[in-house]
Design an enzyme around this catalytic site. Structure first.
Site, PDB file in Angstrom:
ATOM      1  N   GLU A   1       1.257   5.643   0.706  1.00 39.31           N
ATOM      2  CA  GLU A   1       0.733   6.874   1.299  1.00 39.31           C
ATOM      3  C   GLU A   1       1.151   8.072   0.464  1.00 39.31           C
ATOM      4  O   GLU A   1       2.307   8.197   0.067  1.00 39.31           O
ATOM      5  CB  GLU A   1       1.254   7.045   2.736  1.00 39.31           C
ATOM      6  CG  GLU A   1       0.729   8.321   3.404  1.00 39.31           C
ATOM      7  CD  GLU A   1       1.178   8.437   4.845  1.00 39.31           C
ATOM      8  OE1 GLU A   1       0.709   7.624   5.665  1.00 39.31           O
ATOM      9  OE2 GLU A   1       2.007   9.329   5.138  1.00 39.31           O
TER      10      GLU A   1
ATOM     11  N   SER B   1       0.863  -1.180   0.000  1.00 40.64           N
ATOM     12  CA  SER B   1       0.000   0.000   0.000  1.00 40.64           C
ATOM     13  C   SER B   1       0.896   1.224   0.000  1.00 40.64           C
ATOM     14  O   SER B   1       2.080   1.150   0.351  1.00 40.64           O
ATOM     15  CB  SER B   1      -0.945  -0.002   1.204  1.00 40.64           C
ATOM     16  OG  SER B   1      -0.230  -0.172   2.415  1.00 40.64           O
TER      17      SER B   1
ATOM     18  N   PHE C   1      13.231  14.276   9.960  1.00 35.26           N
ATOM     19  CA  PHE C   1      11.918  13.707  10.264  1.00 35.26           C
ATOM     20  C   PHE C   1      12.036  12.628  11.335  1.00 35.26           C
ATOM     21  O   PHE C   1      11.227  12.558  12.263  1.00 35.26           O
ATOM     22  CB  PHE C   1      11.303  13.150   8.983  1.00 35.26           C
ATOM     23  CG  PHE C   1       9.897  12.644   9.143  1.00 35.26           C
ATOM     24  CD1 PHE C   1       8.992  13.267   9.988  1.00 35.26           C
ATOM     25  CD2 PHE C   1       9.467  11.529   8.431  1.00 35.26           C
ATOM     26  CE1 PHE C   1       7.699  12.798  10.133  1.00 35.26           C
ATOM     27  CE2 PHE C   1       8.176  11.050   8.565  1.00 35.26           C
ATOM     28  CZ  PHE C   1       7.296  11.687   9.416  1.00 35.26           C
TER      29      PHE C   1
ATOM     30  N   HIS D   1       3.678  -1.037   3.868  1.00 38.26           N
ATOM     31  CA  HIS D   1       3.041   0.251   3.595  1.00 38.26           C
ATOM     32  C   HIS D   1       4.139   1.279   3.328  1.00 38.26           C
ATOM     33  O   HIS D   1       4.951   1.566   4.208  1.00 38.26           O
ATOM     34  CB  HIS D   1       2.185   0.666   4.794  1.00 38.26           C
ATOM     35  CG  HIS D   1       1.422   1.943   4.578  1.00 38.26           C
ATOM     36  ND1 HIS D   1       0.425   2.060   3.645  1.00 38.26           N
ATOM     37  CD2 HIS D   1       1.522   3.172   5.176  1.00 38.26           C
ATOM     38  CE1 HIS D   1      -0.086   3.277   3.682  1.00 38.26           C
ATOM     39  NE2 HIS D   1       0.575   3.975   4.595  1.00 38.26           N
TER      40      HIS D   1
ATOM     41  N   ASP E   1      -0.916  15.780  14.800  1.00 36.34           N
ATOM     42  CA  ASP E   1       0.106  16.648  15.385  1.00 36.34           C
ATOM     43  C   ASP E   1      -0.499  17.986  15.769  1.00 36.34           C
ATOM     44  O   ASP E   1      -1.449  18.451  15.129  1.00 36.34           O
ATOM     45  CB  ASP E   1       1.239  16.882  14.383  1.00 36.34           C
ATOM     46  CG  ASP E   1       1.980  15.596  14.044  1.00 36.34           C
ATOM     47  OD1 ASP E   1       2.126  14.760  14.952  1.00 36.34           O
ATOM     48  OD2 ASP E   1       2.400  15.451  12.885  1.00 36.34           O
TER      49      ASP E   1
END
Length: 288
Positions: free
Chosen positions: A9, A7, A210, A259, A101
């Site tokens: 994102e 999958s 990140f 993912h 967030d």
């Protein structure tokens, strides 16, 4: 090696150029037949409307199963459930339910006075509608706000018990990190699927920043490898090799779903999938 289900994102475009990049990304990856694709919210819910538009457009034009991200940030319960209802009416039955967030300028998440206090409350409300397959986040490395690893596992169990169907993890750099987390979850009585989140590293500086923000541990050997690869102008080659090796290790350890966090840049994700033996099966139809 058994081929995993995959999958992807994406994040919603904020400019016309970004819209074309998203569509190019979808066209590149859709022939790999992902089991779903998801569209994120920006920090603080800043892309709420853009996410809704992107989800509706992808659902209508791509033919792919689309999961919409939904958070608790800066909205009442009524507003949040109204957005969820709009997804359901558009035929979107998959939601990634997150606390979200805090908005820019806020150090900590503060619930809206009339909103959901946390992701568990949001998940229960979504589950009560009976309209959605619900996915949630999980953290193989300790979440910055968690007291310890056990806190993350307890919170994940609460989300799954509230009605979530599956968990997608934050990215990590070593397969053993995921395996330890998976084993700890099983020991805690969690029996729903936990899918590892994979970040193909398009830009090491950005990925490192990140990782530090979200609490992902960076092994020293990864730092050293990228420092050397950047000096030798071989960053893309290293990124492809490391991501492919990570996925292969996960598959050999029994993982059957992956993912990918694409950052709307499909080439590296596609190359890793090809290396794993996942190849295009069909052309994307119904181009908008």
């Amino acid at each position: 090696m058994t081929q995993p289900e995959i999958s992807f994102e994406f994040f919603p475009p904020q400019t016309l150029e970004a819209s074309f990049r998203l569509w190019d990304t979808v066209q590149t990856l859709a022939p790999l037949e992902p089991r779903f694709v998801s569209v994120t919210y920006g920090a603080g819910g800043t892309t709420r409307e853009l996410t809704r538009d992107a989800v509706a457009t992808l659902h209508k034009s791509s033919g792919l199963p689309v999961a919409a991200h939904l958070t608790c940030v800066d909205a009442t319960r009524e507003e949040t459930l109204k957005i969820a209802d709009s997804f359901a009416k558009a035929g979107v039955r998959d939601i990634v339910a997150l606390r979200g967030d805090p908005p820019k300028g806020q150090e900590k998440f503060v619930p809206h006075p009339e909103g959901f206090a946390n992701s568990v409350e949001l998940i229960k409300a979504l589950a009560d509608t009976g309209n959605f397959n619900i996915r949630v986040g999980a953290y193989p490395d300790i979440h910055p706000e968690a007291q310890c690893a056990r806190t993350d596992i307890d919170w994940l169990k609460a989300k799954l018990d509230a009605g979530a169907d599956e968990a997608l993890t934050q990215f990590f750099f070593e397969a053993e990190t995921f395996f330890r987390f998976r084993d700890a979850c099983a020991k805690a009585g969690i029996d729903k699927p936990i899918v590892p989140g994979i970040l193909p590293i398009e830009n090491w500086k950005g990925a490192r920043s990140f990782a530090k923000r979200c609490g992902t541990r960076i092994p020293a050997w990864v730092e050293q490898a990228f420092d050397k690869a950047i000096r030798d102008d071989r960053e893309d080659l290293l990124a492809t090799a490391l991501c492919t090796e990570l996925c292969s290790d996960l598959i050999e350890g029994g993982v059957d779903k992956l993912h990918f966090y694409t950052l709307n840049r499909p080439e590296l994700t596609r190359n890793v999938c090809f290396a794993l033996g996942i190849t295009p099966k069909a052309d994307l139809q119904n181009v908008a």
